[in-house]
Each structure stands twice: as C-alpha cells, then as structure tokens.
Design a protein around this motif. Structure first.
Motif, PDB file in Angstrom:
ATOM      1  N   ILE A   1      -3.332   2.782  -2.564  1.00 21.33           N
ATOM      2  CA  ILE A   1      -1.885   2.875  -2.447  1.00 21.33           C
ATOM      3  C   ILE A   1      -1.511   4.353  -2.325  1.00 21.33           C
ATOM      4  O   ILE A   1      -1.986   5.184  -3.100  1.00 21.33           O
ATOM      5  N   ALA A   8      -3.077   5.153  -8.232  1.00 24.29           N
ATOM      6  CA  ALA A   8      -2.690   4.510  -6.980  1.00 24.29           C
ATOM      7  C   ALA A   8      -3.810   4.622  -5.943  1.00 24.29           C
ATOM      8  O   ALA A   8      -4.125   3.640  -5.247  1.00 24.29           O
ATOM      9  N   ASN A  37       0.784  -1.242   0.000  1.00 25.98           N
ATOM     10  CA  ASN A  37       0.000   0.000   0.000  1.00 25.98           C
ATOM     11  C   ASN A  37       0.814   1.290   0.000  1.00 25.98           C
ATOM     12  O   ASN A  37       0.238   2.371   0.132  1.00 25.98           O
TER      13      ASN A  37
END
Length: 542
Positions: free
Chosen positions: A238, A233, A170
């Motif tokens: 993330i 992301a 992550n």
C-alpha cells in the motif's frame, strides 16, 4: 467455500478436478518463499499461524505452500493453484503474490481472520482445490482517511491498512491537515503540533446542531510514527499519499503561525484551531513567506513519504480575504493574473514545479482546475465527474472520487435511525453500481483515469466504531468496483454480491469491524437527536 465467495470477484476461477475437492493444511504443511517473496511469506505465516495455531515452517516439500514471482505476469496479477500436490501462489511481482495470498486467506474461511485459534484442538484445515487467475482493473485503488477532523491514533491507522489489504486496496490518501487540526510533526515548525493539533471543543453533529463536546480534542503523529505507518503499509503493498491542504482549509496552521494568514485583513493572532465544521474563511496569504514556510513543511514530508504523488488539497478556498487584501491584490497585479482564481492557480503551480523538481508529482482536488491547471498535476475529481472529464481531456491524470457516489460519510439509508445523516443516500447497492470511468471519455482519454478512491471524512465520526459504521460494508462494494472488471452498472449482479457478502460479514466479524448491519443500525450505533446535513433532491446518477 470456493472461488465463488471471493471478494473482490476474480477474473477467472475453476475447480480442480471439475468436481469440488479439498486440500488439507496441518502440522506438516510448509511454506516456501522463492526469491522476491520472502516478506509476503513472513506476512502470510504470521497471519495464518495466529489464526490456526499451525506453524507453516519453512520447507519445499510437495505438501506445502509455494510463493513465486512470475515475470511473465502483469505486476499486480496473481494465480492461485491448489491441486492434489501443493498450493502455488504466483504473482507478477511481490505485490501480485501478496494479493494472491489475500485470496488464499479467504479460501480458508472466516476463522482465518482471527488473531488466535478459537478451537486449539483443531489441527487440520481444508482449502478447496481450485485455480484462480486474477488482476486488478485499476492501479489506484484508494481510501482517503481524514484524521484532521477527528484524530485516528496510530494503531487505528495500522488497523485500517490491514483492512485495506484484505480488500486489495493499495493507496491510503492520508488527509493530515485541515482547519480543525494539524496531525504530522514538522520539526522546524513545532507549533504546528504544539498549538495546531488541539482544539478546545468539538461540534457534535453537523451545521445547525446545537451540541458540543466540551473537552479538548487532538493528537498528532511523530515522524517516527509516520515512518512506522509507511513501512507497515509498504509491507502490505500500500502506498501512503500524504495531503497537506493549501491554500484553504488552513486555519490550524494559521492559529499556530499567525503570519501565514492575511494579516492586512484580520487579526490572525486571535485565531484558534477551528472547533466547528464547514469552510473557514481564513486562508493562507499568497506571500513569499508562506511559500517558503510550506516548502519547509514539504521538505520534511518528502523524507517521510516515498510516494510519487503528494496531495496539496486546493479545495474550497474562499477568496474573500484575498479580495480585501492589498497584499493579495498587489500580487495579482505583479503576476499579471486575471483574478483570485488565477492567484490560487499560481499558488498551486508553484508547488507543482517545486515537487516536480524533486521527482514527485502534485495531486489536488478538482478546484485546482480553476484558473488553469499546473502542467504536471493530477486531479482528484470530487465534485462529480465533470472535473475529472475536463482534466482527462486536457491530458491530466485523474483519480475518480465523486462525492455523489463514494463519499462514505454520506448516509446509507433514508431512515430516521441513521446516525448524524449527512448528504446523499448512498446504499451498498449504489456504491456497487458506481462506475469510475465516464462513458463520455474516449479510450485515450480514459487512459488518464488512474483509478478511484472512496473518501472517509470524519467530521461526524468521533471514534473508530463510527468510522467502521460509515465505511463498512460499502468499502467492500467499492473494493470490487476498483479491482474487478465489472459490466456496466445496470448489468451488475448485485444479488450475487449480496450472496457473497453473507460470508464476508463473517470475515468482518472476525476482524472486529463494527459495520452497518444489512437490517439497519444497532441501537448503540444510532445518534438520536444529533442533526446532520441533509441535501435536498436526488443526486445526479450515472
């Protein structure tokens, strides 16, 4: 295929009913997103529809997949329930639901990772009837990708975000600048990319290698590219942590703007973007002009990256030029510092305060401990565990990434066929037995270990196939270390991990990952005659 094949290994799982059964997925299977899970549903529908050809239309009949946020669960925790009525994926937040969706995709089998159906006539899929309850061990489960030494085009970065998400990682630590290249557009300083993002040629191999690739190498991300990467992301839960390296590893910036260097020691106008590897002696001058310049860089950077942490490097800053520089020595006297280490500490401390004033936190490599650590700074402990132990005992947060354990540019085997052999031998099993929390720490001190990350330095990785080879399958083992509550290293069941990898290699195949096969490098993965950087003697083990 059931919960026994899931990677990273979940905390708990059992069959429903006690004997294995299967739940069918077909044209009638619907996908229902309760409030807060809509973006996860979009990702899941796109991924599964591409692989299966099934529509997964919106609906809330019993014959479907239901996504739901359960506020009673921990933020990244999830629960997958597949019984005779429906498929329910619950999470403590949208992130938890997303990790549960990743596990559900694994339960569908390796072909669920393809981008189009390999059997268009197949209109029914089956998933095992199971219950899986899971949550991560660490909140920072990172991969550092070095795009400064060899540039990774935007599509390659997006691909690695997908690979990270598939393994429940992550944090992307994005190493954007170094001696060999500057990779992010800064509009007020256009020469950083016009000049600093290209080098005339590149060393092929490491250190003593006599080989060169005699063509320009470079590239950079526009600010819109960065926005796209950050948004992509975020859809995968993330966080992208940017790194702008100061005060060392800065020759590309000095080549673009010579006034940033120690002009009273060398002719900085003669410097070019560095074409070799190692540690450049050309470092930033500790002047007000340099501070203002990098404040301007960071102002634009903060508009692009919403992450709480901003990485400023701080590693491997050779101080020979500062020792010879009247300007640097005058600054040491002016500030009442003991030496050049104190000067670097002052430099880092300035940006710690600057970032803190804007609601961000500075993180740097463990050299920032030298000369005194800035108050709010966190540490990436790379030279072993010692820096992380010292930082945690002093009350600073730590990300454990010791080079002896999780530097994935290091060789995977002692055999002569390993391409451009670098550093220590670190096998898949070695990475699986890596323990991020040193036993010397008390429980209170261990609470400062935010997590861990694997680092991919790309000096000898000239394209995405080389990055894949060095990164996989070891990143899979690392992901389990970062996520799962594993026993002590000596007690970990590597044989079971290898058994699960037999299925996971098929997932990687479907994803097109050019990993290192268990039997060793394939002929086209070798680099015969290209020198690496051996390190004599065994690495310290923990």
């Amino acid at each position: 295929m059931g919960f026994e094949d899931v990677i990273p290994a979940p905390r708990k799982g059992w069959w429903v009913p006690p004997t294995p059964g299967a739940f069918p997925l077909d044209e009638e299977t619907v996908l229902y997103a309760e409030p807060g899970t809509e973006r996860v549903a979009l990702w899941l529908r796109n991924a599964l529809s591409a692989a299966t050809g099934l529509p997964f239309a919106e609906g809330r009949e019993d014959n479907g997949i239901v996504l739901r946020v359960d506020p009673g669960m921990a933020e990244e925790a999830y629960r997958v329930v597949i019984d005779g009525y429906a498929i329910r994926i619950d999470g403590g937040s949208a992130a938890g639901v997303f990790w549960g969706a990743q596990t559900f995709r694994q339960l569908m089998g390796p072909d669920a990772y393809r981008r189009a159906p390999i059997d268009p006539a197949r209109r029914e899929w089956f998933v095992p009837m199971v219950v899986i309850e899971d949550a991560p061990r660490f909140r920072w489960r990172g991969l550092m990708l070095d795009v400064a030494r060899h540039f990774t085009p935007k599509d390659g970065v997006l691909r690695y975000l997908d690979l990270m998400a598939a393994h429940k990682l992550n944090v992307l630590h994005f190493h954007l600048t170094d001696d060999q290249g500057w990779r992010v557009e800064i509009r007020r300083y256009p020469k950083l990319t016009e000049t600093g993002s290209w080098r005339a040629r590149t060393k092929f191999g490491h250190g003593a290698s006599p080989l060169w690739e005699e063509k320009p190498h470079g590239g950079h991300y526009t600010q819109d590219d960065i926005r796209e990467i950050v948004a992509y992301a975020a859809e995968r839960h993330i966080t992208v942590v940017p790194e702008i390296d100061v005060p060392g590893h800065s020759q590309a910036a000095i080549a673009a703007y010579p006034e940033l260097g120690n002009t009273d020691v060398i002719d900085t106008t003669s410097l070019k973007v560095w074409d070799s590897w190692g540690i450049s002696p050309n470092v930033l001058a500790p002047t007000d002009n340099t501070l203002r310049f990098y404040e301007g860089v960071l102002e634009e950077l903060l508009e692009l990256f919403p992450s709480r942490f901003v990485h400023v490097g701080g590693d491997e800053c050779l101080k020979d030029q500062w020792r010879r520089s009247p300007t640097a020595q005058a600054r040491i006297r002016e500030l009442g510092l003991a030496d050049e280490d104190g000067l670097q500490s002052w430099f880092i401390g300035h940006f710690d305060k600057w970032l803190s004033a804007r609601g961000r936190r500075l993180v740097g490599w463990d050299e920032i401990l030298e000369g005194g650590l800035a108050d709010g700074a966190a540490v990436s402990s790379w030279r072993g565990y010692e820096g992380g132990i010292a930082a945690a005992r002093a009350g600073h947060d730590v990300v454990m990434c010791p080079e002896q354990q999780v530097y994935l540019d290091h060789r995977q085997d002692a055999g002569a066929d390993e391409p451009v052999p670098i550093g220590y031998v670190r096998t898949l099993e070695d990475v699986y037995r890596f323990e991020p929390v040193p036993p010397e720490l008390t429980p209170e001190e261990a609470g400062h270990v935010l997590g861990t990350q694997a680092n991919v330095w790309t000096e000898v990785m000239e394209d995405h196939a080389r990055v894949d080879y060095q990164t996989f399958p070891r990143l899979v083992a690392f992901a389990e270390v970062a996520w799962s509550p594993l026993p002590a290293p000596a007690e970990r069941d590597f044989a079971d991990f290898e058994r699960r990898m037999a299925t996971h290699y098929r997932r990687l195949d479907a994803l097109g990952v050019a990993y290192r096969p268990p039997s060793g490098p394939l002929p086209w993965q070798r680099r015969p005659g290209v020198l690496g950087r051996p390190i004599d003697g065994p690495p310290p083990d923990r």
